[in-house]
Design a protein around this motif. Sequence first.
Motif, short mmCIF file in Angstrom:
data_model
loop_
_atom_site.label_atom_id
_atom_site.label_comp_id
_atom_site.label_asym_id
_atom_site.label_seq_id
_atom_site.Cartn_x
_atom_site.Cartn_y
_atom_site.Cartn_z
N ALA A 93 0.83 -1.21 0.00
CA ALA A 93 0.00 0.00 0.00
C ALA A 93 0.86 1.26 0.00
CB ALA A 93 -0.91 -0.01 1.22
N PRO A 94 0.28 2.37 -0.43
CA PRO A 94 1.03 3.62 -0.48
C PRO A 94 1.38 4.20 0.89
CG PRO A 94 -1.25 3.98 -1.19
CD PRO A 94 -1.06 2.51 -0.98
N SER A 95 0.61 3.87 1.93
CA SER A 95 0.89 4.42 3.26
C SER A 95 0.41 3.46 4.33
CB SER A 95 0.18 5.77 3.43
OG SER A 95 -1.21 5.59 3.54
N SER A 96 0.97 3.62 5.53
CA SER A 96 0.55 2.76 6.63
C SER A 96 -0.89 3.07 7.04
CB SER A 96 1.50 2.90 7.82
OG SER A 96 1.47 4.22 8.32
N ASP A 117 -6.56 1.21 7.20
CA ASP A 117 -7.94 1.36 6.73
C ASP A 117 -8.39 0.12 5.96
OD1 ASP A 117 -8.14 3.89 7.81
OD2 ASP A 117 -7.81 4.93 5.90
N LEU A 118 -7.53 -0.39 5.09
CA LEU A 118 -7.88 -1.56 4.29
C LEU A 118 -8.03 -2.80 5.18
CD1 LEU A 118 -8.54 -2.50 1.47
CD2 LEU A 118 -6.11 -2.86 1.07
N ALA A 119 -7.19 -2.93 6.19
CA ALA A 119 -7.31 -4.05 7.13
C ALA A 119 -8.65 -3.96 7.87
CB ALA A 119 -6.15 -4.06 8.11
N PHE A 123 -11.89 -6.68 7.84
CA PHE A 123 -12.60 -7.28 8.97
C PHE A 123 -14.07 -6.83 9.01
CE2 PHE A 123 -8.27 -8.19 10.34
CZ PHE A 123 -8.41 -9.50 10.73
N LEU A 124 -14.35 -5.62 8.56
CA LEU A 124 -15.75 -5.20 8.47
C LEU A 124 -16.51 -6.06 7.47
CD1 LEU A 124 -15.53 -1.31 8.59
CD2 LEU A 124 -16.63 -2.81 10.25
N ARG A 125 -15.86 -6.42 6.39
CA ARG A 125 -16.49 -7.30 5.39
C ARG A 125 -16.85 -8.63 6.04
NH1 ARG A 125 -16.19 -7.68 -0.42
NH2 ARG A 125 -16.43 -5.44 -0.19
N LEU A 126 -15.97 -9.11 6.93
CA LEU A 126 -16.23 -10.38 7.60
C LEU A 126 -17.39 -10.27 8.59
CD1 LEU A 126 -12.60 -11.63 8.22
CD2 LEU A 126 -14.20 -12.35 6.45
N ASN A 170 -9.06 -8.25 -2.83
CA ASN A 170 -10.30 -7.94 -3.55
C ASN A 170 -10.80 -6.54 -3.23
OD1 ASN A 170 -10.25 -10.50 -4.67
ND2 ASN A 170 -11.81 -11.33 -3.32
N LEU A 171 -10.71 -6.15 -1.96
CA LEU A 171 -11.13 -4.80 -1.57
C LEU A 171 -10.23 -3.74 -2.22
CD1 LEU A 171 -11.99 -5.34 2.20
CD2 LEU A 171 -13.59 -4.79 0.35
N ALA A 172 -8.93 -4.02 -2.29
CA ALA A 172 -8.00 -3.08 -2.92
C ALA A 172 -8.34 -2.91 -4.40
CB ALA A 172 -6.56 -3.55 -2.75
N VAL A 173 -8.68 -4.01 -5.07
CA VAL A 173 -9.08 -3.94 -6.48
C VAL A 173 -10.35 -3.10 -6.61
CG1 VAL A 173 -9.99 -5.31 -8.40
CG2 VAL A 173 -7.96 -6.07 -7.18
#
Length: 171
Positions: free
Chosen positions: A30-33, A38-40, A44-47, A70-73
């Motif tokens: 990812a471009p930043s921590s 946020d993506l992590a 977990f929100l998706r789960l 998949n979320l990143a895409v």
Amino acid sequence: MPSPSSGESGFDKLYQEHHEWLVRWISQRAPSSEHARDLAQDTFLRLLNRPAVPDVLHSPRAWLAKIAGNLAVDQLRRQRLEKNYLELLAALPEAEHPSPEFQLELLQILDQIDRLLDGLRPVEKTAFLMARLDGMAYKAIAAELDVSLSSVEKYIAKAMLCCYNATYGEA
């Protein structure tokens, strides 16, 4: 089938044991921590929207990495859509710019389409959007996605069924 309480404990355990690993894994890509965190969290929100998280997963990290990927895409696709929209808007003479109300309505429709297709895998969404928004032929989509023509046909049929069900109820 696990009970809701076992699903919740499965989720808690999965989060506690793998959240920091997932953040590190995404950080390498990812471009930043901050983006990685946020993506992590989105992963977990998706789960949380699933009926239950199994207590035993054979490859929890691979599963989490796949969901995060998949979320990143999906995020990249949304960014591309927004960029294309803004470029199109900038190319229009100012007299032809849609009103702010129409722009808001359009963005709401795009968001609704995105939510409508939320149950699809990224490759299925991408194929559908390439066909419907970009007007690409199925053969071109197959070449672009490096899949068979029959896969593209199945992806688009599945997406159209999602649209039909959202409009008219379950078939």
